[in-house]
Design a protein around this motif. Structure first.
Motif, PDB file in Angstrom:
ATOM      1  N   ALA A 163     -19.120  26.626 -26.627  1.00  0.00           N
ATOM      2  CA  ALA A 163     -18.692  25.635 -25.465  1.00  0.00           C
ATOM      3  C   ALA A 163     -17.837  26.376 -24.506  1.00  0.00           C
ATOM      4  CB  ALA A 163     -18.114  24.434 -26.042  1.00  0.00           C
ATOM      5  N   VAL A 164     -16.886  26.953 -24.977  1.00  0.00           N
ATOM      6  CA  VAL A 164     -15.799  27.591 -24.062  1.00  0.00           C
ATOM      7  C   VAL A 164     -16.120  28.774 -23.417  1.00  0.00           C
ATOM      8  CG1 VAL A 164     -13.587  26.615 -25.286  1.00  0.00           C
ATOM      9  CG2 VAL A 164     -14.309  28.939 -25.685  1.00  0.00           C
ATOM     10  N   GLU A 165     -17.158  29.258 -24.112  1.00  0.00           N
ATOM     11  CA  GLU A 165     -17.688  30.475 -23.250  1.00  0.00           C
ATOM     12  C   GLU A 165     -18.646  30.278 -22.279  1.00  0.00           C
ATOM     13  OE1 GLU A 165     -18.749  34.146 -26.534  1.00  0.00           O
ATOM     14  OE2 GLU A 165     -19.865  32.096 -26.912  1.00  0.00           O
ATOM     15  N   HIS A 166     -19.244  29.238 -22.203  1.00  0.00           N
ATOM     16  CA  HIS A 166     -20.195  28.534 -21.340  1.00  0.00           C
ATOM     17  C   HIS A 166     -19.288  28.236 -20.063  1.00  0.00           C
ATOM     18  CE1 HIS A 166     -23.735  27.117 -19.223  1.00  0.00           C
ATOM     19  NE2 HIS A 166     -23.029  25.961 -19.243  1.00  0.00           N
ATOM     20  N   GLU A 167     -18.345  27.238 -20.703  1.00  0.00           N
ATOM     21  CA  GLU A 167     -17.537  26.558 -19.364  1.00  0.00           C
ATOM     22  C   GLU A 167     -16.662  27.546 -18.756  1.00  0.00           C
ATOM     23  OE1 GLU A 167     -16.321  23.611 -17.210  1.00  0.00           O
ATOM     24  OE2 GLU A 167     -17.806  23.572 -18.492  1.00  0.00           O
ATOM     25  N   PHE A 168     -16.252  28.434 -19.409  1.00  0.00           N
ATOM     26  CA  PHE A 168     -15.320  29.237 -18.659  1.00  0.00           C
ATOM     27  C   PHE A 168     -15.811  30.711 -18.357  1.00  0.00           C
ATOM     28  CE2 PHE A 168     -12.703  26.103 -20.884  1.00  0.00           C
ATOM     29  CZ  PHE A 168     -11.736  25.723 -20.006  1.00  0.00           C
ATOM     30  N   ARG A 169     -17.195  30.804 -18.698  1.00  0.00           N
ATOM     31  CA  ARG A 169     -17.763  32.050 -18.189  1.00  0.00           C
ATOM     32  C   ARG A 169     -17.205  33.244 -18.766  1.00  0.00           C
ATOM     33  NH1 ARG A 169     -20.696  29.022 -15.704  1.00  0.00           N
ATOM     34  NH2 ARG A 169     -20.775  28.342 -13.633  1.00  0.00           N
ATOM     35  N   LEU A 170     -16.824  33.002 -20.435  1.00  0.00           N
ATOM     36  CA  LEU A 170     -16.313  34.368 -21.107  1.00  0.00           C
ATOM     37  C   LEU A 170     -17.612  35.158 -21.420  1.00  0.00           C
ATOM     38  CD1 LEU A 170     -13.746  32.401 -23.312  1.00  0.00           C
ATOM     39  CD2 LEU A 170     -13.591  33.470 -20.880  1.00  0.00           C
ATOM     40  N   ARG A 171     -17.275  36.454 -21.097  1.00  0.00           N
ATOM     41  CA  ARG A 171     -18.524  37.312 -21.589  1.00  0.00           C
ATOM     42  C   ARG A 171     -17.560  38.715 -21.980  1.00  0.00           C
ATOM     43  NH1 ARG A 171     -21.009  33.777 -22.249  1.00  0.00           N
ATOM     44  NH2 ARG A 171     -23.070  33.175 -21.124  1.00  0.00           N
ATOM     45  N   VAL A 172     -17.915  39.223 -23.237  1.00  0.00           N
ATOM     46  CA  VAL A 172     -17.615  40.742 -23.428  1.00  0.00           C
ATOM     47  C   VAL A 172     -18.582  41.606 -23.893  1.00  0.00           C
ATOM     48  CG1 VAL A 172     -15.724  39.201 -24.469  1.00  0.00           C
ATOM     49  CG2 VAL A 172     -17.570  39.960 -25.883  1.00  0.00           C
ATOM     50  N   GLU A 173     -17.982  42.736 -24.059  1.00  0.00           N
ATOM     51  CA  GLU A 173     -19.167  43.795 -24.675  1.00  0.00           C
ATOM     52  C   GLU A 173     -18.773  44.025 -26.183  1.00  0.00           C
ATOM     53  OE1 GLU A 173     -18.986  47.643 -22.597  1.00  0.00           O
ATOM     54  OE2 GLU A 173     -18.421  46.558 -20.567  1.00  0.00           O
ATOM     55  N   ALA A 174     -19.616  43.660 -27.066  1.00  0.00           N
ATOM     56  CA  ALA A 174     -19.469  43.616 -28.396  1.00  0.00           C
ATOM     57  C   ALA A 174     -18.974  44.783 -28.910  1.00  0.00           C
ATOM     58  CB  ALA A 174     -20.894  43.370 -28.914  1.00  0.00           C
ATOM     59  N   GLY A 175     -19.289  45.994 -28.542  1.00  0.00           N
ATOM     60  CA  GLY A 175     -18.952  47.282 -29.046  1.00  0.00           C
ATOM     61  C   GLY A 175     -17.480  47.288 -28.522  1.00  0.00           C
ATOM     62  N   ALA A 176     -16.959  46.986 -27.421  1.00  0.00           N
ATOM     63  CA  ALA A 176     -15.599  47.463 -27.157  1.00  0.00           C
ATOM     64  C   ALA A 176     -14.775  46.269 -28.019  1.00  0.00           C
ATOM     65  CB  ALA A 176     -15.568  46.910 -25.789  1.00  0.00           C
ATOM     66  N   VAL A 177     -15.102  45.096 -28.272  1.00  0.00           N
ATOM     67  CA  VAL A 177     -14.457  44.182 -28.795  1.00  0.00           C
ATOM     68  C   VAL A 177     -14.491  44.574 -30.719  1.00  0.00           C
ATOM     69  CG1 VAL A 177     -14.136  41.766 -29.852  1.00  0.00           C
ATOM     70  CG2 VAL A 177     -14.936  42.066 -27.448  1.00  0.00           C
ATOM     71  N   MET A 178     -15.255  45.113 -30.959  1.00  0.00           N
ATOM     72  CA  MET A 178     -15.682  45.683 -32.364  1.00  0.00           C
ATOM     73  C   MET A 178     -14.643  46.860 -32.614  1.00  0.00           C
ATOM     74  SD  MET A 178     -19.442  44.243 -33.353  1.00  0.00           S
ATOM     75  CE  MET A 178     -19.041  44.471 -34.976  1.00  0.00           C
ATOM     76  N   GLY A 179     -14.834  47.504 -31.437  1.00  0.00           N
ATOM     77  CA  GLY A 179     -14.090  49.095 -31.567  1.00  0.00           C
ATOM     78  C   GLY A 179     -12.635  48.979 -31.480  1.00  0.00           C
ATOM     79  N   PRO A 180     -11.968  50.188 -31.334  1.00  0.00           N
ATOM     80  CA  PRO A 180     -10.625  50.406 -31.304  1.00  0.00           C
ATOM     81  C   PRO A 180      -9.880  49.587 -29.972  1.00  0.00           C
ATOM     82  CG  PRO A 180     -11.445  52.426 -31.480  1.00  0.00           C
ATOM     83  CD  PRO A 180     -12.795  51.542 -31.512  1.00  0.00           C
ATOM     84  N   LEU A 181      -9.069  48.639 -30.327  1.00  0.00           N
ATOM     85  CA  LEU A 181      -8.378  48.157 -29.010  1.00  0.00           C
ATOM     86  C   LEU A 181      -6.914  48.186 -29.367  1.00  0.00           C
ATOM     87  CD1 LEU A 181     -10.584  44.696 -28.619  1.00  0.00           C
ATOM     88  CD2 LEU A 181     -10.466  46.877 -27.246  1.00  0.00           C
ATOM     89  N   PRO A 182      -6.076  47.957 -28.109  1.00  0.00           N
ATOM     90  CA  PRO A 182      -4.560  48.013 -28.240  1.00  0.00           C
ATOM     91  C   PRO A 182      -4.266  47.065 -28.962  1.00  0.00           C
ATOM     92  CG  PRO A 182      -5.271  48.416 -25.939  1.00  0.00           C
ATOM     93  CD  PRO A 182      -6.514  48.196 -26.633  1.00  0.00           C
ATOM     94  N   THR A 183      -3.193  47.165 -29.865  1.00  0.00           N
ATOM     95  CA  THR A 183      -2.864  46.119 -30.763  1.00  0.00           C
ATOM     96  C   THR A 183      -1.227  45.797 -30.582  1.00  0.00           C
ATOM     97  OG1 THR A 183      -4.543  46.588 -32.371  1.00  0.00           O
ATOM     98  CG2 THR A 183      -2.941  45.300 -33.314  1.00  0.00           C
ATOM     99  N   VAL A 184      -0.556  44.709 -30.670  1.00  0.00           N
ATOM    100  CA  VAL A 184       0.514  44.382 -30.556  1.00  0.00           C
ATOM    101  C   VAL A 184       1.091  43.433 -31.518  1.00  0.00           C
ATOM    102  CG1 VAL A 184       0.632  45.262 -28.140  1.00  0.00           C
ATOM    103  CG2 VAL A 184       0.532  42.764 -28.730  1.00  0.00           C
ATOM    104  N   PHE A 185       2.322  43.232 -31.693  1.00  0.00           N
ATOM    105  CA  PHE A 185       2.813  42.120 -32.471  1.00  0.00           C
ATOM    106  C   PHE A 185       3.512  41.176 -31.471  1.00  0.00           C
ATOM    107  CE2 PHE A 185       2.597  45.573 -35.549  1.00  0.00           C
ATOM    108  CZ  PHE A 185       2.138  44.991 -36.460  1.00  0.00           C
ATOM    109  N   ILE A 186       3.302  39.703 -31.744  1.00  0.00           N
ATOM    110  CA  ILE A 186       3.694  39.020 -31.378  1.00  0.00           C
ATOM    111  C   ILE A 186       4.823  38.435 -31.890  1.00  0.00           C
ATOM    112  CG2 ILE A 186       3.455  36.365 -30.626  1.00  0.00           C
ATOM    113  CD1 ILE A 186       0.606  36.896 -29.717  1.00  0.00           C
TER     114      ILE A 186
END
Length: 191
Positions: A163-186
């Motif tokens: 629902a939010v993907e469609h409404e807010f037009r959220l799109r990602v690259e699956a390989g990028a999201v599953m791959g290494p990403l910068p990680t921080v602590f809140i």
């Protein structure tokens, strides 16, 4: 481009999208002091390195998109979904967050200009509430929420994310999201 609902498990996850901020702005709002390169972790490996109690988020910030995504290291924690965090992230813009707990419930929250304007807990089987819930409620209705008889195989986590993907037009690259990403602590101080 792929959909988040195709990348994230429907068992538990927490993903927050913030419109129009660059990575340094996101880090500043999260009070992350950057010293050198940020560590990078893959989707399935981060929790093993950082622990189950981690308040870590992996940040996906594609240069060509208007959204920056925060994916909780431990989706059950829901750290990027906490109201103080959403308020900080949405100052001067908007954020949308979906948090699904294992075998429990799904929460969807929309924040704009530092205020929570709509929130929905699917466990309650009631529409979103807040100062401006119409947009979120319309998106959730289109995805099958608030019907008298939900289909037996209805997956509220997946449906809320779609629902939010469609409404807010959220799109990602699956390989990028599953791959290494910068990680921080809140910081727990932001909660």
């Amino acid at each position: 481009m792929d959909r988040l609902s195709e990348v994230l498990s429907s068992e538990y996850f927490c993903v927050t999208a913030v419109r129009g901020l660059a990575l340094p702005d996101v880090l500043e709002r999260l009070e992350v002091v950057r010293q050198g390169n940020l560590p990078e972790y893959r989707l399935g490996e981060a929790i093993g390195h950082l622990g189950f109690d981690s308040w870590g988020v992996r940040i996906y910030a594609p240069a060509s998109e208007e959204w920056v995504y925060l994916v909780d290291v431990n989706g059950q924690t829901g750290v990027a979904h906490m109201e103080p965090v959403l308020r900080r992230l949405s100052r001067g813009t908007e954020a949308i967050s979906v948090w699904s707990l294992l075998g429990s419930t799904t929460h969807v929250t929309h924040a704009r200009d530092g205020e929570i304007i709509a929130t929905c807990d699917t466990w309650l089987f009631e529409p979103a509430s807040g100062s401006a819930p119409d947009r979120l409620n319309a998106a959730l209705r289109r995805s099958g929420f608030f019907l008298e008889d939900e289909p037996e195989e209805f997956d509220d986590a997946r449906a809320a994310l779609e629902a939010v993907e469609h409404e807010f037009r959220l799109r990602v690259e699956a390989g990028a999201v599953m791959g290494p990403l910068p990680t921080v602590f809140i910081s727990p101080q932001l909660s």
